[in-house]
Design an enzyme around this catalytic site. Structure first.
Site, mmCIF file in Angstrom:
data_model
loop_
_atom_site.group_PDB
_atom_site.id
_atom_site.type_symbol
_atom_site.label_atom_id
_atom_site.label_comp_id
_atom_site.label_asym_id
_atom_site.label_seq_id
_atom_site.Cartn_x
_atom_site.Cartn_y
_atom_site.Cartn_z
ATOM 1 N N LYS A 86 -2.446 3.800 0.398
ATOM 2 C CA LYS A 86 -1.949 4.368 1.658
ATOM 3 C C LYS A 86 -0.936 5.476 1.387
ATOM 4 C CE LYS A 86 -4.242 1.523 4.305
ATOM 5 N NZ LYS A 86 -5.285 1.980 5.220
ATOM 6 N N GLU A 108 0.051 3.775 13.556
ATOM 7 C CA GLU A 108 -0.464 2.456 13.904
ATOM 8 C C GLU A 108 -0.585 1.685 12.602
ATOM 9 O OE1 GLU A 108 -2.420 4.994 13.216
ATOM 10 O OE2 GLU A 108 -3.568 3.975 11.648
ATOM 11 N N SER A 376 -7.421 -1.019 -4.322
ATOM 12 C CA SER A 376 -6.702 -0.173 -3.368
ATOM 13 C C SER A 376 -5.243 -0.571 -3.212
ATOM 14 C CB SER A 376 -7.403 -0.202 -2.010
ATOM 15 O OG SER A 376 -7.580 -1.542 -1.588
HETATM 16 C C1 LIG Z 1 -4.608 -2.511 0.121
HETATM 17 C C2 LIG Z 1 -5.504 -2.004 1.192
HETATM 18 N N1 LIG Z 1 -6.769 -1.710 0.891
HETATM 19 C C3 LIG Z 1 -7.626 -1.270 1.821
HETATM 20 C C4 LIG Z 1 -7.246 -1.125 3.133
HETATM 21 C C5 LIG Z 1 -8.275 -0.679 4.115
HETATM 22 O O1 LIG Z 1 -8.122 0.629 4.539
HETATM 23 P P1 LIG Z 1 -9.138 1.775 4.117
HETATM 24 O O2 LIG Z 1 -10.516 1.274 4.393
HETATM 25 O O3 LIG Z 1 -8.750 2.902 5.002
HETATM 26 O O4 LIG Z 1 -8.947 2.087 2.695
HETATM 27 C C6 LIG Z 1 -5.924 -1.417 3.502
HETATM 28 C C7 LIG Z 1 -5.480 -1.258 4.908
HETATM 29 O O5 LIG Z 1 -4.445 -1.682 5.334
HETATM 30 C C8 LIG Z 1 -5.033 -1.865 2.496
HETATM 31 O O6 LIG Z 1 -3.764 -2.168 2.795
#
Ligand SMILES: Cc1ncc(COP(=O)(O)O)c(C=O)c1O
Lengths: 408, 270
Positions: A86, A108, A376
């Site tokens: 993020k 949000e 992520s």
């Molecule tokens: C660690 C993590 N991975 C993935 C996501 C999913 O978001 P996105 O599909 O936009 O990567 C989030 C959303 O809060 C997250 O905190």
């Protein structure tokens, strides 16, 4: 102008007229910034010196050996400042807000990760910050609310509708429609009206760009397959987009949840509960009923339960350039345990979906093939939910003791 | 000339300002919402705006948003809604009925089927999340004489207003200020332009805004967002053709049911 931001039949701009001028202002400012080498350099340098980029590409020797298939690598977005990808997005958009002369950002948040990341850049850039968060999510994710407040942000509980992420997004749009003169809407994923999907995916593409270099360096070619979890789709877009058109196969993993029943998952693909729709400013596949009402979602990971999905991914999937699959809550917990025990990496529950998707297929691949899994985010934020899912009694005892100590 | 336009112009010959009232279909129940509509029509409201609820009404403030979410618990069906309000429209031929909803529920039947279902009885449609840039989507409606009613906002530039007035039919919906429905009244008009202005000059600004729009079009001008009181309404006389009142009726209903709605009506019609 408003034909901008289309991805096949998806994307576009479907916003109330009252947001038209602020959107036009944003489109122009974004294009200007992207043509300004100094701005791009500033974003890059902030990603390095504040968030710790580049993040490593980590080889998983133990899991590779255990499964006996493809060589398994992790792209370590968990090592960003704030513990998730993020950060890449909020650095880019925060600097853009500043460049536009805005004094306040609104965001949000579902799980609270984007809220925390927004509060972090707001503190660093000297911007006021208001975060909209579903009242239901606040209950589930209080530690993130706590950090947002410490960082100086105002967290506004959203009680309407399902009181989750989509309702928080509605409320942020409502705020923006009366505050755009001084306020920048910092959306957290590659969704929403133009230019947000393209912009967020763009700032996140640093992930895939780094993987290109690192994979070439570490194993002499691009990966054969890349896995990423898909909530709104920003980490997936970020790691996938630089590889579209290459030989790498791109696999998105959605939240399979508890079951295939409506309200029990957040799968926008391979289910007739999700169809083409237009809401929240853009066209994509939305989970909806036959009257077109958006549906409640569920996932063990708060960050994946969004009703829509990035129009970029909806389009790439339709073109056959991205393959979508899903992992159930149970598979996710298994994948979480495997990665934690065998590689010493504690993934966020969102990221554990990508791990589940990757490990499921790795065994059937040959040892001269390479896969990269997008981690992520890190799992620390999920400590309460994971302890609960694992029925860890000492954790409950700890909480009880903590409460007792507080009250004396 | 569009039927809605000629209706408003005829009515305006002996009335300084028409009243358009808003009801959420299905709130608090489908039956009750039809009673509210009937009450309004019995009291001679010239235009009735019926909102078919959507789960994510991004242009609505808390009052209407909450009403929509409650209404959804009744599982309202668009087809049934259209049948119900067409019946009302036929029962009250001296008034006009408009449909308001967001894009996604309307996309389910699609605009060709919607035009057929709306038929002769529903005079126009308001879709707050569809901007003028997408006007072609509504061709099936305008081809059947159903007016797509476009929004005008206080910070619109001349070329954008012109783009709207070139396409506009029926009437124009002039939003009194930035932001969503409900919340503020005339003493807090337009947060972006008028926030620090005292009430008198806020009114002047509102009148200036309407007079400006008037230069672009001869279509009737309806004004909405935050109109609550008889005073708000009288300030519009001579500057607009229709006053739109939504949240104020919902607030009245929430406090005192149908009777409070009737009282609010007589207050505003005085
Ligand atoms: C660690 C993590 N991975 C993935 C996501 C999913 O978001 P996105 O599909 O936009 O990567 C989030 C959303 O809060 C997250 O905190």
């Amino acid at each position: 102008m408003n034909d901008e931001g289309r991805f096949g039949q998806y994307g576009g701009s479907y916003i109330p007229e009252i947001l038209y001028s602020s959107q036009q202002q944003l489109l122009k400012a974004y294009r200007d910034a992207m043509n300004d080498a100094a701005f791009i350099q500033l974003v890059k340098s902030e990603m390095q010196t504040f968030s710790g980029r580049p993040t490593p590409l980590t080889y998983c020797a133990n899991l590779t050996k255990m499964l006996g298939g493809a060589q398994i690598y992790l792209k370590r977005e968990d090592l960003n400042h704030s513990g998730a990808h993020k950060m890449n997005n909020v650095i880019g958009q925060g600097l853009l807000a500043k460049r536009m002369g805005k004094t306040r950002i609104i965001a949000e948040t579902g799980a609270g990760q984007h809220g925390v990341a927004s509060a972090i850049v707001a503190a660093r850039l000297g911007l006021e910050c208001t975060v909209y968060m579903g009242a239901h999510d606040i209950e589930r994710q209080y530690p993130n609310v706590f950090w947002m407040k410490q960082l100086g942000a105002t967290v506004v509980p959203v009680t309407t509708g399902a009181a989750t992420l989509k309702d928080a997004l509605d409320e942020a749009l409502r705020d923006w429609s009366s505050s755009y003169e001084d306020t920048y809407y910092l959306i957290g994923t590659s969704c929403g009206c133009a230019p947000y999907p393209e912009m967020v995916a763009g700032f996140q593409s640093v992930i895939g760009e780094e993987v290109k270099e690192q994979s070439t360096q570490q194993f002499g070619k691009y990966p054969d397959r890349i896995y990423a979890c898909v909530g709104g789709g920003s980490n997936a877009c970020g790691i996938f987009l630089p590889f579209v058109g290459s030989d790498a196969e791109l696999i998105g993993v959605e939240a399979g949840g508890r079951s295939d029943a409506p309200g029990d998952h957040a799968m926008r693909f391979h289910t007739d509960q999700a169809r083409f729709g237009i809401a929240q400013g853009f066209a994509t596949k939305f989970l909806q009923d036959e009257e077109g009402q958006l549906q409640p979602t569920h996932s063990i990971s708060a960050g994946l339960d969004y009703v829509g999905v990035s129009p970029i991914l909806a389009d790439l999937e339709e073109q056959g350039k991205v393959r979508m699959t899903s992992a159930s809550d149970i598979e996710v917990m298994e994948a979480f345990k495997l990665l934690t025990r065998h590689e010493g990496v504690i993934p966020a529950l969102e990221s554990a979906h990508a791990v589940a998707g990757g490990l499921r297929e790795a065994a059937g691949m040959s040892p001269d093939q390479h896969i990269v899994i997008s981690i992520s985010g890190r799992g620390d934020k999920d400590i309460f939910n994971i302890a609960k899912a694992l029925d860890d009694e000492p954790f409950t005892e700890f909480l009880q003791t903590y409460l007792k100590e507080e009250s004396v | 000339m569009n039927k809605l336009t000629s209706f408003i112009q005829n009515q305006r010959q002996n009335k300084p300002l028409l009243l358009m009232t808003h009801v959420v279909y299905g709130y608090p129940t489908i039956e009750k919402s039809l009673e509210i509509m009937q009450l309004m029509l019995d009291n001679g409201v010239e235009i009735l705006e019926v909102q078919f609820p959507f789960s994510d009404p991004v242009a609505d403030g808390p009052t209407i948003t909450n009403a929509c979410h409650h209404a959804l618990e009744q599982n309202p069906k668009l087809t049934q809604c259209l049948q119900d309000i067409k019946k009302l429209a036929r029962q009250y031929p001296q008034s006009r009925v408009l449909l308001m909803s967001y894009l996604n529920p309307l996309l389910q039947p699609g605009f060709t089927s919607l035009a057929q279902q709306m038929g002769e009885d529903i005079s126009g449609i308001i879709i707050p999340d569809l901007s003028i840039d997408h006007h072609a989507m509504l061709d099936p409606l305008s081809n059947s004489g159903i007016a797509p009613i476009w929004l005008i906002t206080p910070d619109m530039k001349a070329d954008r207003i012109r783009k709207v007035t070139e396409q506009a039919q029926g009437m124009l919906y002039c939003v009194s200020r930035s932001g969503v429905t409900g919340q503020k009244s005339t003493d807090q008009l337009s947060t972006n332009q008028l926030s620090t202005a005292p009430k008198a000059s806020a009114l002047e600004n509102m009148q200036g805004y309407l007079n400006n729009v008037r230069q672009f079009t001869s279509l009737p001008l309806a004004v909405g967002f935050g109109i609550n009181t008889a005073e708000d309404i009288s300030a519009l006389k001579g500057h607009a053709d229709v006053a739109i009142v939504g949240s104020a009726f919902l607030n009245a209903f929430n406090k005192g049911g149908l009777e409070a709605v009737a009282r609010k009506l007589s207050e505003l019609q005085a």
